[in-house]
Write a protein that holds these residues in place. Structure first.
Motif, PDB file in Angstrom:
ATOM      1  N   GLY A   1      -4.299  -2.975   7.969  1.00 57.86           N
ATOM      2  CA  GLY A   1      -3.850  -1.984   6.987  1.00 57.86           C
ATOM      3  C   GLY A   1      -2.705  -1.135   7.478  1.00 57.86           C
ATOM      4  O   GLY A   1      -2.781   0.089   7.481  1.00 57.86           O
ATOM      5  N   VAL A   2      -1.639  -1.780   7.935  1.00 59.65           N
ATOM      6  CA  VAL A   2      -0.463  -1.046   8.435  1.00 59.65           C
ATOM      7  C   VAL A   2       0.795  -1.550   7.724  1.00 59.65           C
ATOM      8  O   VAL A   2       0.776  -2.636   7.146  1.00 59.65           O
ATOM      9  CB  VAL A   2      -0.308  -1.211   9.966  1.00 59.65           C
ATOM     10  CG1 VAL A   2      -1.476  -0.604  10.702  1.00 59.65           C
ATOM     11  CG2 VAL A   2      -0.151  -2.680  10.354  1.00 59.65           C
TER      12      VAL A   2
ATOM     13  N   ASN B   1      -4.012  -1.676  -3.045  1.00 61.41           N
ATOM     14  CA  ASN B   1      -5.094  -1.983  -2.095  1.00 61.41           C
ATOM     15  C   ASN B   1      -6.117  -0.852  -2.045  1.00 61.41           C
ATOM     16  O   ASN B   1      -7.323  -1.072  -2.141  1.00 61.41           O
ATOM     17  CB  ASN B   1      -4.526  -2.152  -0.673  1.00 61.41           C
ATOM     18  CG  ASN B   1      -3.702  -3.422  -0.519  1.00 61.41           C
ATOM     19  OD1 ASN B   1      -3.783  -4.305  -1.347  1.00 61.41           O
ATOM     20  ND2 ASN B   1      -2.921  -3.511   0.543  1.00 61.41           N
TER      21      ASN B   1
ATOM     22  N   THR C   1      -1.928  -6.854  -1.499  1.00 55.44           N
ATOM     23  CA  THR C   1      -1.365  -7.706  -0.453  1.00 55.44           C
ATOM     24  C   THR C   1      -1.546  -9.183  -0.805  1.00 55.44           C
ATOM     25  O   THR C   1      -0.611  -9.979  -0.682  1.00 55.44           O
ATOM     26  CB  THR C   1      -2.050  -7.371   0.890  1.00 55.44           C
ATOM     27  OG1 THR C   1      -1.705  -6.039   1.222  1.00 55.44           O
ATOM     28  CG2 THR C   1      -1.617  -8.306   1.995  1.00 55.44           C
TER      29      THR C   1
ATOM     30  N   ALA D   1       2.373  -5.442   7.212  1.00 51.16           N
ATOM     31  CA  ALA D   1       1.451  -6.359   7.892  1.00 51.16           C
ATOM     32  C   ALA D   1       1.365  -7.718   7.211  1.00 51.16           C
ATOM     33  O   ALA D   1       1.092  -8.725   7.856  1.00 51.16           O
ATOM     34  CB  ALA D   1       0.078  -5.725   7.982  1.00 51.16           C
ATOM     35  N   SER D   2       1.626  -7.774   5.896  1.00 47.94           N
ATOM     36  CA  SER D   2       1.451  -9.048   5.196  1.00 47.94           C
ATOM     37  C   SER D   2       2.483 -10.094   5.589  1.00 47.94           C
ATOM     38  O   SER D   2       2.338 -11.268   5.267  1.00 47.94           O
ATOM     39  CB  SER D   2       1.458  -8.845   3.686  1.00 47.94           C
ATOM     40  OG  SER D   2       2.500  -8.017   3.328  1.00 47.94           O
TER      41      SER D   2
ATOM     42  N   ARG E   1       2.097  -1.994  -3.101  1.00 52.26           N
ATOM     43  CA  ARG E   1       0.893  -2.822  -2.920  1.00 52.26           C
ATOM     44  C   ARG E   1      -0.188  -2.083  -2.133  1.00 52.26           C
ATOM     45  O   ARG E   1      -1.375  -2.316  -2.339  1.00 52.26           O
ATOM     46  CB  ARG E   1       1.238  -4.170  -2.291  1.00 52.26           C
ATOM     47  CG  ARG E   1       1.777  -4.169  -0.900  1.00 52.26           C
ATOM     48  CD  ARG E   1       2.103  -5.582  -0.428  1.00 52.26           C
ATOM     49  NE  ARG E   1       2.543  -5.562   0.954  1.00 52.26           N
ATOM     50  CZ  ARG E   1       3.802  -5.668   1.351  1.00 52.26           C
ATOM     51  NH1 ARG E   1       4.762  -5.799   0.464  1.00 52.26           N
ATOM     52  NH2 ARG E   1       4.113  -5.646   2.637  1.00 52.26           N
ATOM     53  N   THR E   2       0.224  -1.162  -1.255  1.00 48.28           N
ATOM     54  CA  THR E   2      -0.782  -0.390  -0.514  1.00 48.28           C
ATOM     55  C   THR E   2      -1.561   0.524  -1.464  1.00 48.28           C
ATOM     56  O   THR E   2      -2.775   0.670  -1.334  1.00 48.28           O
ATOM     57  CB  THR E   2      -0.123   0.425   0.616  1.00 48.28           C
ATOM     58  OG1 THR E   2       0.663  -0.458   1.416  1.00 48.28           O
ATOM     59  CG2 THR E   2      -1.153   1.099   1.493  1.00 48.28           C
TER      60      THR E   2
ATOM     61  N   ASP F   1       5.884  -2.588  -0.336  1.00 42.73           N
ATOM     62  CA  ASP F   1       4.728  -2.305   0.514  1.00 42.73           C
ATOM     63  C   ASP F   1       4.027  -1.027   0.028  1.00 42.73           C
ATOM     64  O   ASP F   1       2.801  -0.947  -0.039  1.00 42.73           O
ATOM     65  CB  ASP F   1       5.207  -2.139   1.966  1.00 42.73           C
ATOM     66  CG  ASP F   1       4.076  -2.276   2.967  1.00 42.73           C
ATOM     67  OD1 ASP F   1       2.944  -2.533   2.537  1.00 42.73           O
ATOM     68  OD2 ASP F   1       4.318  -2.118   4.173  1.00 42.73           O
TER      69      ASP F   1
ATOM     70  N   SER G   1       2.321   3.596   3.208  1.00 48.10           N
ATOM     71  CA  SER G   1       2.247   2.119   3.255  1.00 48.10           C
ATOM     72  C   SER G   1       1.185   1.656   4.226  1.00 48.10           C
ATOM     73  O   SER G   1       1.321   0.616   4.859  1.00 48.10           O
ATOM     74  CB  SER G   1       3.569   1.491   3.705  1.00 48.10           C
ATOM     75  OG  SER G   1       4.557   1.716   2.787  1.00 48.10           O
ATOM     76  N   SER G   2       0.126   2.419   4.362  1.00 50.55           N
ATOM     77  CA  SER G   2      -0.926   2.006   5.284  1.00 50.55           C
ATOM     78  C   SER G   2      -2.303   2.351   4.731  1.00 50.55           C
ATOM     79  O   SER G   2      -2.646   3.528   4.581  1.00 50.55           O
ATOM     80  CB  SER G   2      -0.715   2.681   6.638  1.00 50.55           C
ATOM     81  OG  SER G   2      -1.855   2.511   7.440  1.00 50.55           O
ATOM     82  N   SER G   3      -3.091   1.313   4.427  1.00 53.22           N
ATOM     83  CA  SER G   3      -4.448   1.557   3.927  1.00 53.22           C
ATOM     84  C   SER G   3      -5.293   2.252   4.979  1.00 53.22           C
ATOM     85  O   SER G   3      -6.119   3.104   4.663  1.00 53.22           O
ATOM     86  CB  SER G   3      -5.173   0.254   3.586  1.00 53.22           C
ATOM     87  OG  SER G   3      -4.397  -0.600   2.850  1.00 53.22           O
TER      88      SER G   3
HETATM   89  N1  ASP Z   1       0.742  -2.147   4.105  1.00 51.95           N
HETATM   90  C1  ASP Z   1      -0.378  -2.811   3.541  1.00 51.95           C
HETATM   91  C2  ASP Z   1      -1.608  -1.957   3.706  1.00 51.95           C
HETATM   92  O1  ASP Z   1      -1.738  -1.209   4.640  1.00 51.95           O
HETATM   93  C3  ASP Z   1      -0.593  -4.172   4.106  1.00 51.95           C
HETATM   94  C4  ASP Z   1       0.544  -5.082   3.686  1.00 51.95           C
HETATM   95  O2  ASP Z   1       0.483  -5.645   2.583  1.00 51.95           O
HETATM   96  O3  ASP Z   1       1.520  -5.211   4.419  1.00 51.95           O
HETATM   97  O4  ASP Z   1      -2.486  -1.973   2.888  1.00 51.95           O
END
Ligand code: ASP
Length: 443
Positions: free
Chosen positions: A373-374, A416, A333, A377-378, A412-413, A409, A294-296
């Motif tokens: 990107g953590v 991303n 995100t 975070a959104s 969506r990550t 998350d 879950s972290s880009s």
């Molecule tokens: N976790 C997502 C990312 O790191 C950011 C988010 O949407 O919370 O890409």
């Protein structure tokens, strides 16, 4: 078995293990999930393993981003390549994020996950009323830990310029300033002509190679680390809450998958003229890592490796498009922010006029740039949007959706990260590079 197959097996094993713990060790589910002693011990072991893996990945981010951007830009020379690359990249980011948001907006308006029989969903409202303080507390707790907090967007440019250059190297949440310093260093290196240029560049080239090699070593541990991360998440996901928010959950996932499996392939096919299937295959490690972490940002080293090694993109394009994209370009995100805000409004019976929806779209586009990107975070961005469009008492609903945030998350990550990689392919192709030709590399 190949490395990515090991990762897949680890994920499935983690899903099974986590579900068993969830079914047998849960004491209480609302509003927070509480596990019994055995469950807690197991989850803490998974957490331990997962955190070590995440740290190993994060450890290589700073040297990797810095050296790749510097070497990439310095290699461009005094040609006009830099500005051209920049314009194409930013254009791609804006276009795909906007498409993603519009997909989210359409789906949330068509399926109305916050309503039941045309009225705000009462079951969800009751859940919120009964636990309002706890949900609000959960949101505040999360926001307190976020770098930048509510001023994240306003301070975008301030955060970009460090007071001291070494600050940018000090923390992983200073990605924007790290990128700024790296670009400046790379451009600077083009202009110095002393013999020092060669040695500085040579040093960074060596360091870059070294970080990529260490990333490869770290990825040997990926199946174990990913097992820990996914098992922990599954064990800790409250199934009753997921069921209560089932429609919302499905709308978010459907919208994200539409972007991932319809829009991205169309872009790859028609904008870049490459085979989407090949690109998915080339990026498999990055997709699986993004989904599990879950972290880009933590996935960035894996994404860069995959793009250069498997897809055959040049270091020049990879090192420019990906580090920037990991922070700035977040299609999943942006889409999620839009759906979440509209859902909050629907649950609370807040009328969203067309002009307000337009504001949501613009704010989702802007805030997704500032989101780090953590994991989770959104949340900051969603809070900013609901305040701006004036939805009252929104915190409790945001707290409720936070309970199902992790699986969303993860999805969506992955979106991303995949969009960043597609951006790199589109730019590489437009620069005349021969990417994704021939049979996919085995790595
Ligand atoms: N976790 C997502 C990312 O790191 C950011 C988010 O949407 O919370 O890409």
């Amino acid at each position: 078995m190949k490395p990515w197959q090991w990762i897949l097996v680890a994920m499935i094993a983690a899903l099974v293990t986590g579900s068993i713990i969830n079914a047998t060790c849960v004491v209480e589910t609302e509003p927070e999930l509480v596990l019994n002693r055995t469950g807690e011990i197991l989850v803490s072991i998974f957490d331990y393993i997962g955190t070590i893996f995440m740290n190993l990945l994060k450890m290589v981010i700073v040297p990797l981003v810095f050296t790749s951007i510097v070497v990439g830009i310095a290699g461009l020379g005094k040609s006009s390549g830099f500005a051209r690359l920049g314009i194409k990249t930013i254009g791609y980011y804006a276009l795909t994020s906007l498409i993603a948001i519009l997909i989210g907006l359409t789906m949330v308006n068509v399926f109305k996950p916050g309503l039941k029989d045309g009225q705000p969903n009462e079951a969800i409202q009751q859940q919120i009323e009964g636990n309002a303080d706890k949900y609000k507390g959960a949101v505040e707790g999360k926001l307190a830990g976020q770098e930048g907090g509510m001023s994240a967007v306003r301070d975008l440019f301030i955060r970009m310029i460090p007071q001291n250059v070494f600050e940018s190297f000090g923390a992983n949440n200073k990605m924007l300033s790290l990128i700024f310093v790296s670009i400046l260093t790379g451009v600077g290196l083009i202009f110095i002509s002393s013999s020092g240029r060669g040695s500085v560049l040579g040093f960074f080239e060596g360091l870059n190679e070294l970080t990529l090699l260490i990333t490869n070593w770290v990825m040997i541990l990926a199946p174990i680390g990913i097992f820990g991360l996914v098992a922990e998440t599954t064990a800790q996901t409250g199934i009753p809450i997921v069921l209560l928010l089932g429609k919302y959950f499905l709308v978010v996932v459907a919208a994200l998958l539409t972007h991932l499996f319809v829009v991205m392939p169309l872009i790859l096919k028609f904008l870049a003229g490459v085979s989407p299937r090949k690109h998915f295959y080339a990026m498999r490690n990055a997709l699986l890592t993004a989904f599990s972490t879950s972290s880009s940002s933590a996935t960035l080293p894996v994404t860069m490796n995959a793009l250069m090694k498997n897809a055959g993109a040049s270091e020049r394009v990879t090192s420019f498009v990906l580090p920037l994209g990991a922070t700035v370009n977040m299609d999943g995100t942006a889409l999620y922010e839009c759906v979440a805000v509209m859902f909050v409004a629907q649950v609370l019976g807040f009328e969203m006029a067309l002009t307000t929806q337009f504001t949501v779209v613009m704010l989702a586009l802007l805030t997704s740039i500032g989101v780090a990107g953590v994991p989770s975070a959104s949340l900051v961005a969603i809070t900013i949007i609901v305040y701006n469009v004036g939805i009252p008492n929104a915190e409790a609903v945001i707290g409720l959706i936070l309970a199902v945030d992790r699986p969303l998350d993860m999805t969506r990550t992955a979106v991303n990260v995949f969009s960043d990689s597609c951006g790199a392919i589109v730019v590489a192709k437009s620069e005349g590079e021969d990417v994704l030709s021939g049979e996919p590399a085995e790595a």
